[in-house]
Motif scaffolding. Sequence first.
Motif, PDB file in Angstrom:
ATOM      1  N   LYS A 282       0.900  -1.224   0.029  1.00  0.00           N
ATOM      2  CA  LYS A 282      -0.183   0.010  -0.189  1.00  0.00           C
ATOM      3  C   LYS A 282       0.903   1.129   0.041  1.00  0.00           C
ATOM      4  N   GLY A 283       2.170   1.011   0.221  1.00  0.00           N
ATOM      5  CA  GLY A 283       3.036   2.454   0.004  1.00  0.00           C
ATOM      6  C   GLY A 283       3.670   2.755  -0.967  1.00  0.00           C
ATOM      7  N   PHE A 284       3.301   1.840  -1.870  1.00  0.00           N
ATOM      8  CA  PHE A 284       3.669   1.870  -3.338  1.00  0.00           C
ATOM      9  C   PHE A 284       2.502   2.452  -4.248  1.00  0.00           C
ATOM     10  N   GLU A 285       2.719   3.261  -5.414  1.00  0.00           N
ATOM     11  CA  GLU A 285       1.904   3.417  -6.446  1.00  0.00           C
ATOM     12  C   GLU A 285       2.050   2.522  -7.812  1.00  0.00           C
ATOM     13  N   PHE A 286       0.810   2.196  -7.938  1.00  0.00           N
ATOM     14  CA  PHE A 286       0.527   1.312  -9.331  1.00  0.00           C
ATOM     15  C   PHE A 286      -0.025   1.656 -10.332  1.00  0.00           C
ATOM     16  N   PRO A 287       0.546   2.557 -11.133  1.00  0.00           N
ATOM     17  CA  PRO A 287      -0.279   3.013 -12.551  1.00  0.00           C
ATOM     18  C   PRO A 287      -0.807   2.202 -13.357  1.00  0.00           C
ATOM     19  N   GLU A 288      -0.078   1.098 -13.619  1.00  0.00           N
ATOM     20  CA  GLU A 288      -0.533   0.001 -14.667  1.00  0.00           C
ATOM     21  C   GLU A 288      -0.286  -1.475 -13.896  1.00  0.00           C
ATOM     22  N   LYS A 289      -1.287  -2.227 -14.361  1.00  0.00           N
ATOM     23  CA  LYS A 289      -1.098  -3.563 -14.006  1.00  0.00           C
ATOM     24  C   LYS A 289      -0.182  -4.256 -14.867  1.00  0.00           C
ATOM     25  N   GLU A 290      -0.061  -4.142 -15.968  1.00  0.00           N
ATOM     26  CA  GLU A 290       0.822  -5.185 -17.019  1.00  0.00           C
ATOM     27  C   GLU A 290       2.150  -4.174 -16.842  1.00  0.00           C
ATOM     28  N   SER A 291       2.983  -4.362 -15.684  1.00  0.00           N
ATOM     29  CA  SER A 291       4.216  -3.850 -15.941  1.00  0.00           C
ATOM     30  C   SER A 291       5.135  -4.505 -15.073  1.00  0.00           C
ATOM     31  N   VAL A 292       6.507  -4.520 -15.507  1.00  0.00           N
ATOM     32  CA  VAL A 292       7.518  -5.522 -14.542  1.00  0.00           C
ATOM     33  C   VAL A 292       7.507  -4.790 -13.183  1.00  0.00           C
ATOM     34  N   ASP A 293       7.292  -3.492 -13.119  1.00  0.00           N
ATOM     35  CA  ASP A 293       7.633  -2.994 -12.003  1.00  0.00           C
ATOM     36  C   ASP A 293       6.495  -3.387 -10.692  1.00  0.00           C
ATOM     37  N   THR A 294       5.261  -3.402 -11.358  1.00  0.00           N
ATOM     38  CA  THR A 294       3.975  -3.816 -10.556  1.00  0.00           C
ATOM     39  C   THR A 294       4.328  -5.352 -10.061  1.00  0.00           C
ATOM     40  N   TYR A 295       4.716  -6.316 -11.145  1.00  0.00           N
ATOM     41  CA  TYR A 295       4.627  -7.854 -10.582  1.00  0.00           C
ATOM     42  C   TYR A 295       5.977  -7.810  -9.628  1.00  0.00           C
ATOM     43  N   HIS A 296       7.067  -7.380 -10.016  1.00  0.00           N
ATOM     44  CA  HIS A 296       8.231  -7.303  -9.248  1.00  0.00           C
ATOM     45  C   HIS A 296       7.970  -7.064  -7.713  1.00  0.00           C
ATOM     46  N   LYS A 297       7.360  -5.878  -7.396  1.00  0.00           N
ATOM     47  CA  LYS A 297       6.844  -5.345  -6.148  1.00  0.00           C
ATOM     48  C   LYS A 297       6.078  -6.389  -5.578  1.00  0.00           C
ATOM     49  N   GLN A 298       5.111  -6.875  -6.079  1.00  0.00           N
ATOM     50  CA  GLN A 298       4.192  -7.854  -5.652  1.00  0.00           C
ATOM     51  C   GLN A 298       4.892  -9.203  -5.229  1.00  0.00           C
ATOM     52  N   ILE A 299       5.771  -9.447  -6.095  1.00  0.00           N
ATOM     53  CA  ILE A 299       6.598 -11.022  -5.818  1.00  0.00           C
ATOM     54  C   ILE A 299       7.393 -10.527  -4.433  1.00  0.00           C
ATOM     55  N   GLU A 300       8.097  -9.428  -4.494  1.00  0.00           N
ATOM     56  CA  GLU A 300       9.002  -9.263  -3.292  1.00  0.00           C
ATOM     57  C   GLU A 300       8.264  -9.021  -2.187  1.00  0.00           C
ATOM     58  N   ALA A 301       7.101  -8.510  -1.870  1.00  0.00           N
ATOM     59  CA  ALA A 301       6.267  -8.359  -0.833  1.00  0.00           C
ATOM     60  C   ALA A 301       5.920  -9.543  -0.287  1.00  0.00           C
ATOM     61  N   ILE A 302       5.376 -10.612  -1.300  1.00  0.00           N
ATOM     62  CA  ILE A 302       4.868 -11.748  -0.688  1.00  0.00           C
ATOM     63  C   ILE A 302       6.246 -12.653  -0.315  1.00  0.00           C
ATOM     64  N   LYS A 303       7.199 -12.492  -0.789  1.00  0.00           N
ATOM     65  CA  LYS A 303       8.372 -13.184  -0.457  1.00  0.00           C
ATOM     66  C   LYS A 303       8.933 -12.830   0.973  1.00  0.00           C
ATOM     67  N   LEU A 304       8.849 -11.522   1.305  1.00  0.00           N
ATOM     68  CA  LEU A 304       9.053 -10.912   2.644  1.00  0.00           C
ATOM     69  C   LEU A 304       8.010 -11.507   3.700  1.00  0.00           C
ATOM     70  N   ALA A 305       6.536 -11.454   3.306  1.00  0.00           N
ATOM     71  CA  ALA A 305       5.655 -12.047   4.102  1.00  0.00           C
ATOM     72  C   ALA A 305       5.594 -13.331   4.467  1.00  0.00           C
ATOM     73  N   PHE A 306       5.910 -14.422   3.497  1.00  0.00           N
ATOM     74  CA  PHE A 306       6.190 -15.787   3.652  1.00  0.00           C
ATOM     75  C   PHE A 306       7.530 -15.941   4.542  1.00  0.00           C
ATOM     76  N   ALA A 307       8.478 -15.292   4.490  1.00  0.00           N
ATOM     77  CA  ALA A 307       9.717 -15.446   5.279  1.00  0.00           C
ATOM     78  C   ALA A 307       9.283 -15.198   6.716  1.00  0.00           C
ATOM     79  N   ASP A 308       8.615 -14.085   7.233  1.00  0.00           N
ATOM     80  CA  ASP A 308       8.052 -13.862   8.488  1.00  0.00           C
ATOM     81  C   ASP A 308       6.918 -14.955   9.035  1.00  0.00           C
ATOM     82  N   ALA A 309       5.932 -15.342   8.230  1.00  0.00           N
ATOM     83  CA  ALA A 309       5.169 -16.615   8.478  1.00  0.00           C
ATOM     84  C   ALA A 309       5.877 -17.790   9.050  1.00  0.00           C
TER      85      ALA A 309
END
Length: 537
Positions: A282-309
Amino acid sequence: MLSFNHQSYPYANTRHSTYGKRGMVATSQPLAAQAGLEILKKGGNAIDAAIATAACLTVVEPTSNGIGGDAFALVWTKGELHGLNASGKAPNNISIDAIKEAGYEEIPTHGWIPVTVPGVPGAWAELSKKFGKQPLEEVLEPAIKYAEEGYPVSPTLGKYWNYAYKSYKTKLTDKVFKPWFDTFAPNNRAPKVGEIWSSKGHAETLRSIGKTNSKSFYQGELAEKIVQYAKETGGYLTKEDLAEFQVEWVKPINVNYRGYDVWEIPPNGQGIIALQALNILKGFEFPEKESVDTYHKQIEAIKLAFADAEKYVTDEGHMKVSSEQLLSDAYGEKRRNLIGEEALLPEAGDPSLSGTVYLAAADGEGNMISYIQSNYMGFGSGVVIPDTGIALQNRGHNFSMDPEHVNALAGGKRTYHTIIPGFMTKGDQPVGPFGVMGGFMQPQGHVQVVMNTVDFGLNPQSALDAPRWQWMKEKMIEVENRFPHHLAQGLAEKGHHIKIALEPNSFGRGQIIWRDPETGVLVGGTESRTDGSVAAW
């Protein structure tokens, strides 16, 4: 109502969202969805419909769930959201030492060792007692008929039933597994697509659960059959384990994501992973869905959350950090700051310093429910109680054999659980239930569906149809074969190890129902990767 595009997602099948007013049920099997709608038309509410659908799914989709599994639910009724945790505990007499003495260094996937106390029958009875309008016995009648009279096997079901049979035929050779073959492969093979399959024992079990409001399963004739088979074949479950089981009503946890509250069941479930990832994103802006930056940030956030879990999540009473700490804005910002331009190896932070089925149902009175149940890994443990249709889950496989680990195996303890129902609200109004089942894909699917809806304005069907990705481990990412190749290439250039999957089965199966607060109109989407169906009225 959410503002979304009513047209289909360009990469999707040509399926459109489904609209209704007086009731809706969305799940992975048409016969089960229709059973829920049948109950609504007979005067039941959304909760009754969900129970009927869930019971039918144990019959018409046994490759993914069963009477011997666990369940979770989020129920919206009379302006309030309620959380139900119906996950069972490990038998009281099991332990790490006992497993090692039996010759195991790791918890196996099949047999009695990973079996925990089933919660599904208790979930049905408790939901019916607290919120239902019709007697449980009547609500289970459609499932009983399908079990007794039989039904034709659907395409996706037949495919995975055959996969399971071929695997079990070579792996499950001990006598304890014979009832599985007697029940699910009576002709020495899996039933074929279009072939009628029935289970009289399953029907009688459902009838007994309905008549006794599940008491027979935990303290009566069904409990005796379970315990007797455990004694005969080296199981750990006892009469006391079953009798002690209680469904728990819990306070749902949430984060606010761009004005919408996204709700999950608190640990021992992994819904907190989805919330933590959204709290980072929620601290990032995502102006478009189909962009490398959007997917990259989604993946990195999930990885960090899984590591904590992996480090912190288990039965809530055994956790060393709280859900509040993991979901705090300060910790979310701390984790967000770790995300750069390159793929990272995920590591847990320190917050103290700062085979499953899913269904959604709604009715014209405003009741809505997000419900999920599972045996885990398809049919579960492979242990079936003779002549009952009760296939027992293998949730205990997720326990750790490391006595120092927060999720270490212990008698009377609930393990880290993968199945999670989701729900979304805005202000004091319900938006509706959503979910994506499928092991550790589930929180990843939740994040993708929520962002598809809130950030990118996709309607329910398109939000589900959009190509998915899945973090596997370390920097390994699997994407569907229809995932845009130029984006996969861009992610690879950021250091992600991309694998294109040929089959869609590992990317989860989702359902969504949204409700317009002004008109009461319901709009639903269902999973195109399976035999999904929305039944509307």
